[in-house]
Design a protein around this motif. Sequence first.
Motif, PDB file in Angstrom:
ATOM      1  N   ASP A  77      36.724  38.180  33.397  1.00  0.00           N
ATOM      2  CA  ASP A  77      35.973  37.167  33.026  1.00  0.00           C
ATOM      3  C   ASP A  77      34.580  37.870  32.492  1.00  0.00           C
ATOM      4  OD1 ASP A  77      33.744  35.265  33.152  1.00  0.00           O
ATOM      5  OD2 ASP A  77      34.392  34.592  34.991  1.00  0.00           O
ATOM      6  N   PRO A  78      34.170  37.413  31.357  1.00  0.00           N
ATOM      7  CA  PRO A  78      32.923  38.093  30.523  1.00  0.00           C
ATOM      8  C   PRO A  78      31.780  38.005  31.375  1.00  0.00           C
ATOM      9  CG  PRO A  78      34.220  36.830  28.992  1.00  0.00           C
ATOM     10  CD  PRO A  78      34.853  36.511  30.182  1.00  0.00           C
ATOM     11  N   GLU A  79      31.500  36.877  32.415  1.00  0.00           N
ATOM     12  CA  GLU A  79      30.468  36.831  33.020  1.00  0.00           C
ATOM     13  C   GLU A  79      30.461  37.748  34.253  1.00  0.00           C
ATOM     14  OE1 GLU A  79      29.936  32.780  34.049  1.00  0.00           O
ATOM     15  OE2 GLU A  79      29.710  32.078  32.055  1.00  0.00           O
ATOM     16  N   THR A  80      31.223  38.208  34.848  1.00  0.00           N
ATOM     17  CA  THR A  80      31.296  39.046  35.688  1.00  0.00           C
ATOM     18  C   THR A  80      31.892  40.550  35.407  1.00  0.00           C
ATOM     19  OG1 THR A  80      33.640  38.242  36.359  1.00  0.00           O
ATOM     20  CG2 THR A  80      31.551  37.430  37.558  1.00  0.00           C
ATOM     21  N   ARG A  81      32.121  40.872  34.198  1.00  0.00           N
ATOM     22  CA  ARG A  81      32.621  42.144  33.751  1.00  0.00           C
ATOM     23  C   ARG A  81      31.775  43.131  34.076  1.00  0.00           C
ATOM     24  NH1 ARG A  81      33.473  46.426  32.887  1.00  0.00           N
ATOM     25  NH2 ARG A  81      34.544  47.508  31.191  1.00  0.00           N
ATOM     26  N   MET A 101      30.185  38.383  43.181  1.00  0.00           N
ATOM     27  CA  MET A 101      31.571  39.039  43.716  1.00  0.00           C
ATOM     28  C   MET A 101      32.256  37.901  44.316  1.00  0.00           C
ATOM     29  SD  MET A 101      30.485  43.140  44.861  1.00  0.00           S
ATOM     30  CE  MET A 101      32.183  43.255  45.509  1.00  0.00           C
ATOM     31  N   GLN A 102      31.773  36.729  44.456  1.00  0.00           N
ATOM     32  CA  GLN A 102      32.166  35.767  45.554  1.00  0.00           C
ATOM     33  C   GLN A 102      33.042  34.752  44.292  1.00  0.00           C
ATOM     34  OE1 GLN A 102      29.711  33.830  48.626  1.00  0.00           O
ATOM     35  NE2 GLN A 102      28.392  35.499  47.869  1.00  0.00           N
ATOM     36  N   LYS A 103      32.688  34.911  43.144  1.00  0.00           N
ATOM     37  CA  LYS A 103      33.577  33.960  42.199  1.00  0.00           C
ATOM     38  C   LYS A 103      35.018  33.875  42.404  1.00  0.00           C
ATOM     39  CE  LYS A 103      33.059  32.537  37.281  1.00  0.00           C
ATOM     40  NZ  LYS A 103      32.652  32.837  36.137  1.00  0.00           N
ATOM     41  N   TYR A 104      35.611  35.215  42.364  1.00  0.00           N
ATOM     42  CA  TYR A 104      36.846  35.067  42.429  1.00  0.00           C
ATOM     43  C   TYR A 104      37.445  35.856  43.769  1.00  0.00           C
ATOM     44  CZ  TYR A 104      36.513  34.204  37.519  1.00  0.00           C
ATOM     45  OH  TYR A 104      36.286  33.520  36.329  1.00  0.00           O
TER      46      TYR A 104
END
Length: 302
Positions: A77-81, A101-104
């Motif tokens: 994910d570019p937003e969490t890379r 870190m909670q997104k996925y």
Amino acid sequence: MSIIIDKERGKKVAELLYDSFSTTGIHGRTDMPEDITPNRVVRGSLDHILFLTLTVSIDYQRDAPSLWESSRRTFDDPETRYLFDPKLLHETPLRKIIEDMQKYKLSKKTKKDAYIWRTIGITFYKKWEGDPCKFLKNCNWDSSLILNRLRNDTHLYNGRLVPDYPYLRGPKIGPLWLRMLRDNVGITHLRNLEEVPIPVDIHIARATLTTGVVRGQFKGKLGELFKYIREAWFESVKGLSIKNRPMIALDVDEPLWHLSKYGCSNRDKTTGYCPLLNRCEAREFCIKGKVKIENRIVELET
């Protein structure tokens, strides 16, 4: 407590499991959860090393397949890379790292995991220019020294010394990281790997106990058996050879993990009956008796 280490049995188990895992698989599997790289990541690249290093640092009390899947989704994910870039970890507030870190579901213990992750990333940024290989080279690629430095290197934080590598420095995760650097990254010049203990978790423990390599009478904390399990595999692999080199304890880590997760975990904890026995690669070594592990407490009667 009455514990026996059967290294002759261990030799046979080590040979059998290694050969099975290298060919047909154990319970039909020949891969580990960390073997799949994120999209467009080249094996052995700096991105790959950082992906493995940071993810394994929070590989405690976790289901490994779900952890590594969550990490790959976070990387892709570019937003969490940015979470895999030491420089950007240094520049990002902890609260945002906790949130992302909670997104996925990469983090399970939200604040603790984020602290571990960010601290290790910042250590590599500040001390090693964002490259774990520069730390390894500074240790002369010596596995024993690497583990020692992981345990003991510190920095000043809010007026007190804190570890540079929280959890990566642990007795399970440190050796596990070295095995991944060898097997997944392809770093072939790590020295003294024969001195690295097997990274014991509940699966390595269960498989060691159910095959009878460590057996006897015991009731107490699982961690109290770890020293016997490490010693058992240090001793059992001595004199064995694979791929024109001596076998080492790390070589049986993956096979034992598979045997437990997809096999021994189904065994009845009290009677020892296993519904998968007839098709288990290690069925001839399945020991009779009680091997009960619950809430980190072991009851052993074998």
